[in-house]
Write a protein that holds these residues in place. Structure first.
Motif, PDB file in Angstrom:
ATOM      1  N   GLU A 152       1.759   2.277  -3.545  1.00 40.53           N
ATOM      2  CA  GLU A 152       0.611   2.751  -4.228  1.00 40.53           C
ATOM      3  C   GLU A 152       0.396   4.167  -3.271  1.00 40.53           C
ATOM      4  O   GLU A 152       0.278   5.066  -4.607  1.00 40.53           O
ATOM      5  N   GLU A 153       0.785   4.482  -2.595  1.00 43.78           N
ATOM      6  CA  GLU A 153       1.059   5.636  -2.101  1.00 43.78           C
ATOM      7  C   GLU A 153       2.153   6.504  -2.654  1.00 43.78           C
ATOM      8  O   GLU A 153       1.693   7.991  -2.816  1.00 43.78           O
ATOM      9  N   HIS A 185      -5.571   6.006  -7.671  1.00 48.41           N
ATOM     10  CA  HIS A 185      -4.457   7.093  -8.427  1.00 48.41           C
ATOM     11  C   HIS A 185      -4.254   6.618  -9.861  1.00 48.41           C
ATOM     12  O   HIS A 185      -5.136   5.666  -9.880  1.00 48.41           O
ATOM     13  N   ARG A 216      -3.324   5.215   3.198  1.00 48.38           N
ATOM     14  CA  ARG A 216      -4.935   5.342   2.599  1.00 48.38           C
ATOM     15  C   ARG A 216      -5.366   4.036   1.899  1.00 48.38           C
ATOM     16  O   ARG A 216      -4.986   3.475   1.419  1.00 48.38           O
ATOM     17  N   ALA A 263      -5.617   4.663  -2.151  1.00 46.47           N
ATOM     18  CA  ALA A 263      -4.641   5.164  -2.262  1.00 46.47           C
ATOM     19  C   ALA A 263      -4.060   4.523  -3.780  1.00 46.47           C
ATOM     20  O   ALA A 263      -3.920   4.984  -5.031  1.00 46.47           O
ATOM     21  N   ASN A 299       0.462  -1.332   0.002  1.00 43.49           N
ATOM     22  CA  ASN A 299      -0.539   0.204  -0.103  1.00 43.49           C
ATOM     23  C   ASN A 299       0.881   1.229  -0.026  1.00 43.49           C
ATOM     24  O   ASN A 299       0.350   2.381  -0.983  1.00 43.49           O
ATOM     25  N   PHE A 330      -9.231  12.475  -2.648  1.00 38.83           N
ATOM     26  CA  PHE A 330      -8.186  11.875  -1.932  1.00 38.83           C
ATOM     27  C   PHE A 330      -8.081  12.917  -0.827  1.00 38.83           C
ATOM     28  O   PHE A 330      -6.907  14.067  -1.102  1.00 38.83           O
ATOM     29  N   PHE A 364       1.056  12.919   2.897  1.00 41.89           N
ATOM     30  CA  PHE A 364       1.597  11.779   2.034  1.00 41.89           C
ATOM     31  C   PHE A 364       1.019  10.430   3.376  1.00 41.89           C
ATOM     32  O   PHE A 364       1.490  10.792   4.344  1.00 41.89           O
ATOM     33  N   ASP A 365       0.462   9.400   3.417  1.00 39.36           N
ATOM     34  CA  ASP A 365       0.160   8.662   4.495  1.00 39.36           C
ATOM     35  C   ASP A 365      -0.622   7.043   3.955  1.00 39.36           C
ATOM     36  O   ASP A 365      -1.502   6.299   3.227  1.00 39.36           O
ATOM     37  N   ILE A 366       0.572   5.856   3.750  1.00 33.14           N
ATOM     38  CA  ILE A 366       0.177   4.768   3.989  1.00 33.14           C
ATOM     39  C   ILE A 366      -0.412   3.903   3.921  1.00 33.14           C
ATOM     40  O   ILE A 366      -0.770   2.866   3.527  1.00 33.14           O
ATOM     41  N   ARG A 412       0.754   7.535  -5.834  1.00 37.50           N
ATOM     42  CA  ARG A 412      -0.413   8.531  -5.845  1.00 37.50           C
ATOM     43  C   ARG A 412       0.397  10.048  -5.502  1.00 37.50           C
ATOM     44  O   ARG A 412       0.182  10.449  -6.307  1.00 37.50           O
ATOM     45  N   PHE A 413       1.858   9.670  -4.713  1.00 35.50           N
ATOM     46  CA  PHE A 413       1.584  10.979  -3.915  1.00 35.50           C
ATOM     47  C   PHE A 413       2.793  11.766  -4.522  1.00 35.50           C
ATOM     48  O   PHE A 413       2.322  13.661  -4.976  1.00 35.50           O
TER      49      PHE A 413
END
Ligand code: HEM
Length: 429
Positions: free
Chosen positions: A294-295, A357, A351, A354, A291, A341, A347-349, A298-299
């Motif tokens: 993925e974050e 994205h 999320r 995520a 995850n 989001f 930034f939130d692992i 996204r971030f």
């Protein structure tokens, strides 16, 4: 910013401000993009002659509408070719024919199905032990040093070696291909002068001939790899996949397969180490890594923007787009959109969504290599957190980025640690 209304002669303050090739956008595009999403989510940029789309829902609708928004523009040089460069393209024999990423339906669907068979999930999964071996070899080289550049010393070559293995290319030329690819980024997505563009064409020509020679070599002795399967498909159906298509597939998959993933990993290192709590969490519990990947995507998207051309008049987010207009979809901006989001700039692992994205695009043309990229990033982070959990960013470093619209990752990420504290005993000096 003032709100643009549209049309043939659009006035836009976001458009006047937007310049993706210089600071401050290069160092931090997200501050500008947040304002654009809020105040002028679709605007015309005179700098690049593109309509720029910044909100998640609008980007998704452009990706979804493959009839109105053509992908044929995807690999056209963003800086139009100077006549002298066109002459050079002919001279070097480069034929920038179609390849999956820049062709429309129905051919795209037919070829994607055929080539997708060669990109089988099993073939990707089976690479994991070999990817781990390569990652380990690179870590071994610097783990006792106490200091490294996680781009130059670590992820610069690894994704190239992986894609070479996948495509059946000998792996001792990774450095050369990385150079070709970096130059190709500037050729296609950068702002070169005429002299620079002439030079870039020469280099793309060399890259083209390099790819042709690998297709010829593989053709003589087909193996159990992706490119050999594409050559088999060419033999079975030479009209669907002709020779030029083979060469372009070689060139573009080689490119797509590493530049993106090197950048994504570099973005990951920087982001995780700047968000120390997240880094420490994945060190303690590696099951959080998928995850976190993925974050990261996204971030800090490594493909921050992609392109389409409107082949009919269209409306995006209430703004009229003329037929023939160029469209820059800033998927990295959509990935920060709070309507999808919450607190998108954080930034939130953990999320939960995520993976919604748009870093790999969306819909029928979603990145074909995403399972491979995800696997590489997972293995890279698993090995790095296991062996160097105590490393830190070198203080005061300035992160720099290649001046282009689409491919984003730090040129260098300098880190340091005390090698005497390495957790794996064999890693201590
Ligand atoms: C983190 C790494 C990567 C990112 C962020 C990324 C991103 C993207 C994006 C944004 C697209 C455009 C989708 C569209 O036009 O709608 C794309 C297409 C594509 N990517 Fe990737 N990519 C990555 C890694 C890879 C890898 C490892 C490969 C393997 C060779 C690959 C192969 C492709 C191909 C073949 C397409 C064209 C798909 C089609 O049009 O049907 N990519 N990618």
């Amino acid at each position: 910013m003032t709100t643009t209304t549209s049309g043939a002669c659009p006035f836009s303050s976001a458009g006047a401000e937007f310049n993706p090739f210089v600071e401050p956008y290069l160092a931090d595009p997200y501050e500008f993009l947040a304002r654009a999403r809020e105040e002028e989510p679709v605007f015309y940029s005179p700098e690049i002659d593109y309509w720029v789309v910044t909100r998640y829902a609008d980007i998704q609708s452009v990706f979804r509408d493959t009839k109105t928004f053509s992908a044929t523009i995807a690999l056209e040089p963003l800086t139009p070719l100077y006549p002298s460069s066109i002459e050079k393209v002919i001279e070097v024999g480069y034929v920038p024919g179609p390849v999956l990423v820049n062709e429309d339906e129905p051919l795209h669907r037919t070829r994607r199905k055929r080539i997708g068979d060669a990109f089988a999930p099993k073939r990707v999964r089976e690479l994991e032990p070999r990817i781990r071996e390569i990652v380990t070899q690179y870590l071994d080289k610097f783990v006792k040093d106490g200091r490294a550049d996680l781009v130059d010393d670590f992820v610069w070559e690894i994704p190239a070696l992986v894609i070479f293995m996948f495509m059946g290319v000998p792996d001792d030329e990774a450095g050369l291909v990385k150079q070709f690819a970096a130059r190709r980024t500037l050729f296609t997505w950068g702002r070169p002068t005429e002299a620079e563009q002439n030079q870039l064409v020469e280099e793309v020509g060399t890259y083209w001939n390099y790819c042709k020679s690998h297709v010829a070599r593989l053709s003589e002795n087909l193996g159990d790899d992706f490119m050999s399967d594409v050559i088999r498909a060419h033999r079975e159906d030479p009209e669907l996949i002709d020779e030029t298509y083979l060469y372009n597939t070689m060139l573009n998959f080689l490119f797509a397969g590493h530049e993106t993933t090197t950048n994504a990993s570099g973005n990951g290192f920087r982001t995780l180490l700047e968000n120390r709590e997240a880094w420490e969490e994945i060190c303690r519990d590696p099951s959080l890594i998928p995850n976190a990947v993925e974050e990261i995507l996204r971030f800090s998207s490594s493909v921050i923007a992609w392109r389409r051309r409107a082949v009919a008049e269209a409306t995006i987010g209430g703004v009229e787009i003329p037929e023939g207009a160029n469209v820059l979809i800033v998927n990295g901006s959509g990935n920060h959109d709070s309507s999808m989001f919450p607190e998108g700039d954080s930034f939130d692992i953990h999320r939960p969504n995520a993976d919604r994205h748009l870093a790999f695009g969306f819909g029928s043309r979603t990145c074909m290599g995403s399972p491979l990229a995800r696997l590489e990033m997972k293995v890279i982070l698993e090995e790095l957190t296991r062996r160097l959990p105590h490393m830190r960013l070198v203080g005061g470093q300035k992160f720099t980025y290649s001046p282009n619209t689409s491919f984003r990752g730090p040129d260098h990420v300098l880190v340091e640690w005390d090698p005497a504290s390495n957790p794996v005993p064999d890693d201590r000096p």
